[in-house]
Scaffold this motif. Structure first.
Motif, mmCIF file in Angstrom:
data_model
loop_
_atom_site.group_PDB
_atom_site.id
_atom_site.type_symbol
_atom_site.label_atom_id
_atom_site.label_comp_id
_atom_site.label_asym_id
_atom_site.label_seq_id
_atom_site.Cartn_x
_atom_site.Cartn_y
_atom_site.Cartn_z
ATOM 1 N N SER A 1 5.066 -0.061 4.529
ATOM 2 C CA SER A 1 4.666 -1.457 4.354
ATOM 3 C C SER A 1 4.429 -1.731 2.865
ATOM 4 C CB SER A 1 3.376 -1.724 5.134
ATOM 5 O OG SER A 1 2.328 -0.897 4.642
ATOM 6 N N ASP B 1 -5.862 -7.126 -1.355
ATOM 7 C CA ASP B 1 -5.217 -7.326 -0.056
ATOM 8 C C ASP B 1 -5.056 -6.046 0.755
ATOM 9 O OD1 ASP B 1 -4.923 -10.088 -0.649
ATOM 10 O OD2 ASP B 1 -3.108 -9.606 -1.826
ATOM 11 N N GLU C 1 1.893 -3.767 2.307
ATOM 12 C CA GLU C 1 0.441 -3.813 2.448
ATOM 13 C C GLU C 1 -0.176 -2.427 2.258
ATOM 14 O OE1 GLU C 1 -2.462 -6.099 5.516
ATOM 15 O OE2 GLU C 1 -0.874 -4.895 6.398
#
Length: 183
Positions: free
Chosen positions: A97, A177, A99
């Motif tokens: 990912s 994040d 993320e």
């Protein structure tokens, strides 16, 4: 059986070396080493066995940590209800990912006898491909704690320690994040 005395400590050159691919099909010796890595991790989590043999509890172990410079890892970790118990030859992250995630408590390592405070940024999700002890291809999609553990162990195969990822100027700087994971 692997014991704590077999696990090398930080400062040993094997921990900062890149491990070699394991030739497949694996040799009898390589199969025995891989099986012993998983056996250590499982035994270290058993309170009776860890006390009896003086094992420090761990959830993952890589061959370079026992001074074997070959691409082998073992992971035995429960994440929620699911148990991830794998011993792999030549594991590789084939996708991840964008993320990020991190353990709020930081990471530790069987080869590091000190607490190294700080957040270790990792990918939140990874897909890992490798081969099991019988030489069968395995592909695993991971997230959360399991994804972090696999990344930690695969780093060992590349001579990277978990604390190499910590921002030493600001060890607890929030990672933008990123998903915080409690352990």
């Amino acid at each position: 059986m692997i014991t704590m005395k077999d696990i090398i400590r930080e400062g040993h050159p094997s921990l900062t070396s890149v491990a070699q691919e394991v030739t497949l099909p694996p040799s009898k010796e390589d199969k025995e080493i891989l099986s012993s890595l998983l056996e250590y991790v499982k035994n270290s989590q058993d309170p009776e066995l860890s006390a009896q043999y003086g094992l420090r509890p761990g959830i993952g172990l890589a061959a370079p940590q026992i001074n074997v410079l070959k691409r082998m890892i073992a992971v035995n970790v429960r994440d929620g209800e699911r148990l991830y118990s794998y011993a792999l030859f030549n594991p590789k992250i084939i996708s991840h990912s964008i993320e990020k995630a991190f353990l709020t408590s930081g990471e530790g390592c069987l080869s590091v006898d000190r607490n190294v405070p700080g957040f270790v940024p990792r990918y939140a999700r990874v897909t890992v491909k490798g081969w099991d002890v019988d030489g069968n291809e395995v592909k695993i999609r991971l997230k959360g704690l399991a994804a972090i553990v696999f990344q930690h162990e695969i780093d060992h195969l590349n001579g990277v320690m978990f604390y190499d990822h910590i921002d030493h100027e600001h060890p607890f700087e929030p990672i933008p994040d990123a998903i915080p994971i409690e352990r």
